[in-house]
Design an enzyme around this catalytic site. Structure first.
Site, short mmCIF file in Angstrom:
data_model
loop_
_atom_site.label_atom_id
_atom_site.label_comp_id
_atom_site.label_asym_id
_atom_site.label_seq_id
_atom_site.Cartn_x
_atom_site.Cartn_y
_atom_site.Cartn_z
N CYS A 137 0.84 -1.20 0.00
CA CYS A 137 0.00 0.00 0.00
C CYS A 137 0.88 1.25 0.00
O CYS A 137 2.11 1.16 0.03
CB CYS A 137 -0.93 0.01 1.21
SG CYS A 137 -0.07 0.20 2.78
N CYS A 147 3.48 1.56 2.67
CA CYS A 147 4.70 0.80 2.43
C CYS A 147 5.67 1.61 1.59
O CYS A 147 6.87 1.67 1.87
CB CYS A 147 4.37 -0.52 1.71
SG CYS A 147 3.38 -1.67 2.66
N ASP A 149 7.32 28.40 -32.63
CA ASP A 149 8.39 28.87 -33.51
C ASP A 149 7.94 28.58 -34.95
O ASP A 149 7.02 27.79 -35.18
CB ASP A 149 9.67 28.11 -33.17
CG ASP A 149 10.77 28.39 -34.16
OD1 ASP A 149 11.03 29.57 -34.44
OD2 ASP A 149 11.36 27.42 -34.67
N ASP A 205 12.19 24.04 -32.05
CA ASP A 205 13.14 22.98 -32.38
C ASP A 205 14.59 23.44 -32.43
O ASP A 205 15.48 22.64 -32.65
CB ASP A 205 12.78 22.35 -33.73
CG ASP A 205 13.19 23.23 -34.90
OD1 ASP A 205 13.10 24.47 -34.77
OD2 ASP A 205 13.60 22.67 -35.94
N ASP A 260 15.30 28.63 -29.58
CA ASP A 260 14.02 28.43 -28.88
C ASP A 260 14.20 27.98 -27.44
O ASP A 260 13.23 27.97 -26.66
CB ASP A 260 13.17 27.38 -29.62
CG ASP A 260 12.84 27.80 -31.04
OD1 ASP A 260 12.49 28.98 -31.22
OD2 ASP A 260 12.92 26.96 -31.94
#
Length: 725
Positions: free
Chosen positions: A15, A18, A416, A615, A619
């Protein structure tokens, strides 16, 4: 300071409490910076001070806490051994459940009017209680010894009370009609069945990781000393020439040096169609070769390979906790003590109300049994594991749970232009000169661009292929503006109007020509000589086609109520032409990297939840500043490193898919937590009032965990680009 990261598999957790106890045990080891335990994957992620912690110390801490632990090494053979051991444990548990059912089933016969001898009831219940149920006692004792509570403590207290009360009645020779052996044995059996079903369901949550791991070939054919030999993939080094036959998986990342084929990368990128590969093209380890024979020069192996990085990203996302889980952990930490108080209050309340000491025994047992925090601890990690796995299969890599949780709030997407909405593979279309022939201007510009990796530079160099280029003597990049270079003793400036203004170059002579080209959506690069008296030499125009799916992608975002804004370093006319072609909501042109980051911050300060999609290196600041950065996997490593989500195919349609899977996952988290709380909010009062027997309580408790996991598994049906729309 950088930290080392180790991953352990943890056995024996039942659980959320634990998981919390294992976390505390690991965090107490000197040199550990942070420990995080995922109940659903049964793994722990531990950050340590470099060189300060031995793996054996971490395993020992887990064992002292009462659980099993093993370091995940990343070694394929060893990981397979660990997986085999887990499979063996699961099969052993299956047999234990079967035996528990066989022993407990006859104890239910008195419920249908069939008498069962007292001695037989005792004989059937005892092995279930103390042999098959021994693990509950061990776990409960370890929890008490460490000053904590867990689900097993609740089960042990409840079933032991029922068993010992029944045994006391037999020893005292009292009425055997009020024995509760069936309650004790059946509850333990139901808990075991529930944990078995839960374990079976949880195995499905790791399906995506197992599918990725299965992509790793164990051997490769390598050319050495004039012949082809088969070696383990671990023995392949960068620069080795690998031979890949038709139908085989590529064992390494590399570049095709000979041959042509179509390569299936669907399990890596989500791209359904095979990709044509020829000499000079990059290929990825784990992809399936088509009908051609390929000779591939190895470029990355081991942890640096694309497949290894994908697996690491998915595993990292599944190991880390979402912010909402921190609240759940705090609730789980106090849950067991609260339940014990409620059970005691139930027992006393019935005693006072009826005057009978035994009247509250069964209601109290029912309270203990139904109040299991398992479902509470499983709701978040199981949904995250399935969600990140589903995303990975669609070509969407989510770096961590926090990124996935944040992405569901997005209401504004900043984009972009180059490489995001456009192909990022521009071609030189026009050369306009003032003082020299086109060929000479192209030669000078191409020589200056040999120091650049920008897509626009590649377009110029591609056009100049075959020309004898002079030597580049000096090179200086002006991020977001262009470059300065020295070629044949001339100092050249190549870039946008901002760079021309900075270098005091007058552009009036070609403004009309530039405006005409920009109106067609072309990017204009001005070329000037800036030694002493700045002088405009001409301009180069480059066309970068819009990606076919860009318009559909922005239409999907708009349909879902998400605003879009284009942030580009390009000029206003070109940006507006791209905006008209794609349907982007608002345009901001002529922006430097810092300008993009400031605009993202401004939007967020205005109350917007912003995702930045890009990319390139330029950026990266905006990707880092945004609430969630989304990088095109076809872009630079810097952009990918700054982003929380990576789109492996660089397809704009995946932007909405990434937000969709985040929303779907967060919805499953909310649903799981809702059901986990509802079971207890409704079940505990009913149990306390005597409306639930321990057996029904046990079944409800087991059902709560299984239903939460099963609900999370429905995320596997999440379909990218579904009806969103």
């Amino acid at each position: 300071m950088a930290s080392d990261r180790l991953v352990l598999t943890i056995a024996g957790m039942t659980c959320a409490n634990c998981a919390g106890r294992v976390e505390k045990a690991l965090a107490a080891v000197p040199g550990v910076v942070q420990a995080s335990v995922n109940l659903a994957s049964e793994k722990a992620s531990v950050e340590t001070v470099p060189g300060a912690v031995r793996p054996a110390d971490l395993v020992a801490a887990v064992v002292r806490a009462g659980y099993g632990g093993e370091i995940v090494t990343g070694d394929l053979a060893r990981d397979k051994e660990i997986a085999a051991a887990e499979e063996t444990r699961f099969q052993r548990e299956t047999w234990r459940v079967a035996i528990a059912v066989a022993l407990s089933a006859p104890l239910l016969l008195p419920m249908v009017g069939l008498a069962l001898p007292v001695t037989l009831q005792l004989a059937l219940a005892t092995p279930v209680q103390f042999i098959l149920g021994a693990r509950f006692y061990r776990s409960a004792w370890l929890a008490v010894r460490s000053g904590a509570g867990n689900m097993d403590l609740l089960v042990v207290l409840g079933t032991s009370a029922a068993y010992c009360y029944s045994l006391a009645l037999i020893v005292a020779g009292m009425d055997s009609e009020h024995l509760y052996f069936e309650a004790a044995a059946v509850v333990i059996t139901l808990v075991m069945i529930g944990k078995w079903l839960e374990g079976r369901a949880k195995r499905s949550t790791t399906q995506a990781i197992r599918a990725l791991l299965a992509l790793r070939p164990e051997t490769a054919r390598v050319e050495r000393e004039g012949r082809v030999i088969e070696v383990p993939v671990a023995a392949v080094t960068v620069g080795d020439m690998v031979v890949v036959r038709p139908g085989e998986r590529l064992p390494v990342d590399g570049v095709v040096r000979e041959g042509a084929s179509a390569v299936d990368e669907s399990l890596l990128t989500g791209e359904s169609l095979p990709i044509a590969k020829a000499e000079g093209d990059k290929v990825t380890g784990g992809a399936i070769n088509g009908s051609g024979l390929l000779r591939v020069e190895t470029s990355a192996v081991g942890a640096q390979s694309t497949l290894a990085r994908i697996i690491a990203l998915v595993e990292n996302a599944q190991l880390k906790k979402a912010p909402v889980q921190l609240l759940v952990d705090r609730v789980a930490a106090i849950f067991v003590p609260v339940v014990l108080v409620l059970a005691a209050a139930t027992f006393l309340g019935w005693w006072l109300a009826t005057g009978m000491l035994t009247a509250g025994l069964i209601p109290a047992v029912s309270v203990l049994v139904i109040a299991c925090p398992c479902a509470l601890g499983l709701a978040t990690p199981t949904a995250l594991m399935v969600g990140t796995g589903a995303a990975a299969r669609a070509g969407i890599l989510i770096r961590d749970a926090e990124a996935l949780e944040r992405a569901h709030r997005i209401d504004t997407v900043a984009l972009d232009k180059t490489g995001t909405l456009t192909e990022g593979k521009p071609a030189l279309t026009d050369i306009v000169t003032l003082l020299m022939p086109e060929r000479q201007l192209l030669t000078l510009a191409a020589a200056a661009q040999t120091g650049s990796e920008h897509p626009l530079a590649r377009a110029i160099l591609a056009k100049a292929e075959g020309l004898a280029l002079p030597t580049l003597e000096e090179f200086q990049s002006r991020t977001g503006m262009g470059l300065l270079a020295r070629v044949e003793g001339r100092r050249l400036a190549i870039g946008n109007r901002g760079l021309m203004r900075q270098e005091n170059v007058l552009t009036d002579a070609l403004e009309e020509a530039a405006a005409t080209l920009e109106a067609k959506g072309r990017t204009v690069m001005w070329v000037a000589m800036v030694d002493h008296d700045p002088e405009l030499l001409g301009l180069l125009a480059v066309a970068d086609p819009v990606k076919p799916s860009a318009r559909a992608s922005l239409a999907r975002l708009k349909a879902r109520g998400i605003d879009t804004v284009l942030l580009t370093g390009d000029n206003e006319r070109t940006a507006q032409a791209v905006a008209a072609a794609t349907g982007v909501g608002r345009v901001m042109a002529g922006m430097l990297p810092a300008d993009k980051a400031r605009e993202v911050e401004r939007l967020q300060q205005a109350g917007k939840h912003v995702a930045m999609v890009g990319d390139g290196i330029n950026d990266a600041p905006a990707l880092a500043a945004a609430e969630i950065g989304i990088a095109m996997g076809t872009g630079t490593d810097v952009a990918v490193a700054a982003a929380g989500i990576t789109l492996m195919r660089g397809d704009p349609l995946l932007i909405m898919d990434a937000i969709d899977v985040s929303r779907a996952t967060y919805a499953k988290i909310r649903q799981g937590l809702f059901w986990a709380f509802i079971y207890n909010l409704i079940g505990m009062p009913l149990a306390a009032l005597g409306f639930l027997s321990p057996m029904i309580a046990g079944a409800a408790m087991a059902l709560s965990s299984v239903s939460v996991v099963a609900n999370a598994l429905t995320l596997r049906r999440w379909a990218k680009r579904g009806a969103d729309t």
